[in-house]
Design a protein around this motif. Sequence first.
Motif, PDB file in Angstrom:
ATOM      1  N   HIS A 118       1.052  -1.480   0.123  1.00  0.00           N
ATOM      2  CA  HIS A 118       0.398  -0.146   0.543  1.00  0.00           C
ATOM      3  C   HIS A 118       0.846   1.341   0.331  1.00  0.00           C
ATOM      4  O   HIS A 118       1.869   1.788   0.614  1.00  0.00           O
ATOM      5  CB  HIS A 118      -1.079  -0.419   1.266  1.00  0.00           C
ATOM      6  N   VAL A 119       0.130   1.767  -0.765  1.00  0.00           N
ATOM      7  CA  VAL A 119       1.233   3.978  -0.516  1.00  0.00           C
ATOM      8  C   VAL A 119       0.384   4.629   0.486  1.00  0.00           C
ATOM      9  O   VAL A 119      -1.008   4.586  -0.370  1.00  0.00           O
ATOM     10  CB  VAL A 119       1.404   3.700  -1.943  1.00  0.00           C
ATOM     11  N   VAL A 120       0.833   5.055   1.491  1.00  0.00           N
ATOM     12  CA  VAL A 120       0.002   5.961   1.884  1.00  0.00           C
ATOM     13  C   VAL A 120       0.366   7.100   1.915  1.00  0.00           C
ATOM     14  O   VAL A 120       1.259   7.008   2.846  1.00  0.00           O
ATOM     15  CB  VAL A 120      -0.366   5.135   3.137  1.00  0.00           C
ATOM     16  N   PRO A 121      -0.625   7.975   2.621  1.00  0.00           N
ATOM     17  CA  PRO A 121      -0.191   9.546   2.800  1.00  0.00           C
ATOM     18  C   PRO A 121       0.978   9.457   4.431  1.00  0.00           C
ATOM     19  O   PRO A 121       0.110   8.623   5.326  1.00  0.00           O
ATOM     20  CB  PRO A 121      -1.277  10.491   3.389  1.00  0.00           C
ATOM     21  N   HIS A 122       1.717  10.219   4.806  1.00  0.00           N
ATOM     22  CA  HIS A 122       2.699   9.669   5.708  1.00  0.00           C
ATOM     23  C   HIS A 122       3.274  11.608   6.289  1.00  0.00           C
ATOM     24  O   HIS A 122       3.208  11.784   5.095  1.00  0.00           O
ATOM     25  CB  HIS A 122       4.117   8.707   5.679  1.00  0.00           C
ATOM     26  N   VAL A 123       3.485  11.392   7.767  1.00  0.00           N
ATOM     27  CA  VAL A 123       3.730  12.033   8.087  1.00  0.00           C
ATOM     28  C   VAL A 123       4.953  13.520   7.287  1.00  0.00           C
ATOM     29  O   VAL A 123       5.105  14.410   6.858  1.00  0.00           O
ATOM     30  CB  VAL A 123       4.276  12.621   9.699  1.00  0.00           C
ATOM     31  N   ASN A 124       5.880  12.627   6.587  1.00  0.00           N
ATOM     32  CA  ASN A 124       7.170  12.682   5.825  1.00  0.00           C
ATOM     33  C   ASN A 124       6.757  12.603   4.341  1.00  0.00           C
ATOM     34  O   ASN A 124       7.686  12.745   3.540  1.00  0.00           O
ATOM     35  CB  ASN A 124       8.171  12.269   6.269  1.00  0.00           C
ATOM     36  N   GLY A 125       5.619  12.763   4.030  1.00  0.00           N
ATOM     37  CA  GLY A 125       5.152  12.781   2.149  1.00  0.00           C
ATOM     38  C   GLY A 125       4.862  11.442   1.993  1.00  0.00           C
ATOM     39  O   GLY A 125       3.012  11.251   2.266  1.00  0.00           O
ATOM     40  N   TRP A 126       4.899  10.290   1.247  1.00  0.00           N
ATOM     41  CA  TRP A 126       4.551   8.924   1.362  1.00  0.00           C
ATOM     42  C   TRP A 126       5.022   7.897   2.207  1.00  0.00           C
ATOM     43  O   TRP A 126       6.293   7.692   1.296  1.00  0.00           O
ATOM     44  CB  TRP A 126       4.014   8.853  -0.605  1.00  0.00           C
ATOM     45  N   ALA A 127       3.923   6.976   2.543  1.00  0.00           N
ATOM     46  CA  ALA A 127       5.101   5.305   3.035  1.00  0.00           C
ATOM     47  C   ALA A 127       4.791   3.919   1.906  1.00  0.00           C
ATOM     48  O   ALA A 127       3.757   4.156   1.824  1.00  0.00           O
ATOM     49  CB  ALA A 127       4.680   4.915   4.194  1.00  0.00           C
ATOM     50  N   VAL A 128       5.236   3.349   1.435  1.00  0.00           N
ATOM     51  CA  VAL A 128       4.983   2.169   1.310  1.00  0.00           C
ATOM     52  C   VAL A 128       4.875   1.078   2.704  1.00  0.00           C
ATOM     53  O   VAL A 128       5.292   0.987   3.522  1.00  0.00           O
ATOM     54  CB  VAL A 128       6.565   1.771   0.474  1.00  0.00           C
ATOM     55  N   LYS A 129       3.468   0.250   2.249  1.00  0.00           N
ATOM     56  CA  LYS A 129       3.589  -0.486   3.859  1.00  0.00           C
ATOM     57  C   LYS A 129       3.077  -2.215   3.295  1.00  0.00           C
ATOM     58  O   LYS A 129       1.975  -1.839   2.373  1.00  0.00           O
ATOM     59  CB  LYS A 129       2.049   0.178   4.645  1.00  0.00           C
ATOM     60  N   GLY A 130       3.522  -3.037   3.861  1.00  0.00           N
ATOM     61  CA  GLY A 130       2.886  -3.995   3.349  1.00  0.00           C
ATOM     62  C   GLY A 130       1.392  -4.110   4.346  1.00  0.00           C
ATOM     63  O   GLY A 130       1.161  -4.211   5.014  1.00  0.00           O
ATOM     64  N   ALA A 131       1.217  -5.105   3.791  1.00  0.00           N
ATOM     65  CA  ALA A 131      -0.826  -5.362   4.805  1.00  0.00           C
ATOM     66  C   ALA A 131      -0.189  -5.430   5.489  1.00  0.00           C
ATOM     67  O   ALA A 131       0.233  -6.869   6.622  1.00  0.00           O
ATOM     68  CB  ALA A 131      -1.507  -6.120   3.103  1.00  0.00           C
TER      69      ALA A 131
END
Length: 74
Positions: free
Chosen positions: A7-20
Amino acid sequence: MNGKNQHVVPHVNGWAVKGAGNQRATEVFSTQTDAIRSARQIAQNQGSEMLVHGKNGQIREKSSYGSDPFPPKG
């Protein structure tokens, strides 16, 4: 599919990649484009899906890199 969807999700420092299902980000990027590039690579390597969320959290794009049990007909 054998890998976790990415998942590409909004993050406090930009954008994050997170595994489900992961609480922590795999990587954080300043731009969504860089995050998508990374998530796509991971999803391709794992044979999973990449889901891109917009700033509002809604999924706006989905790409599958695994063996789809219901491939599109065409």
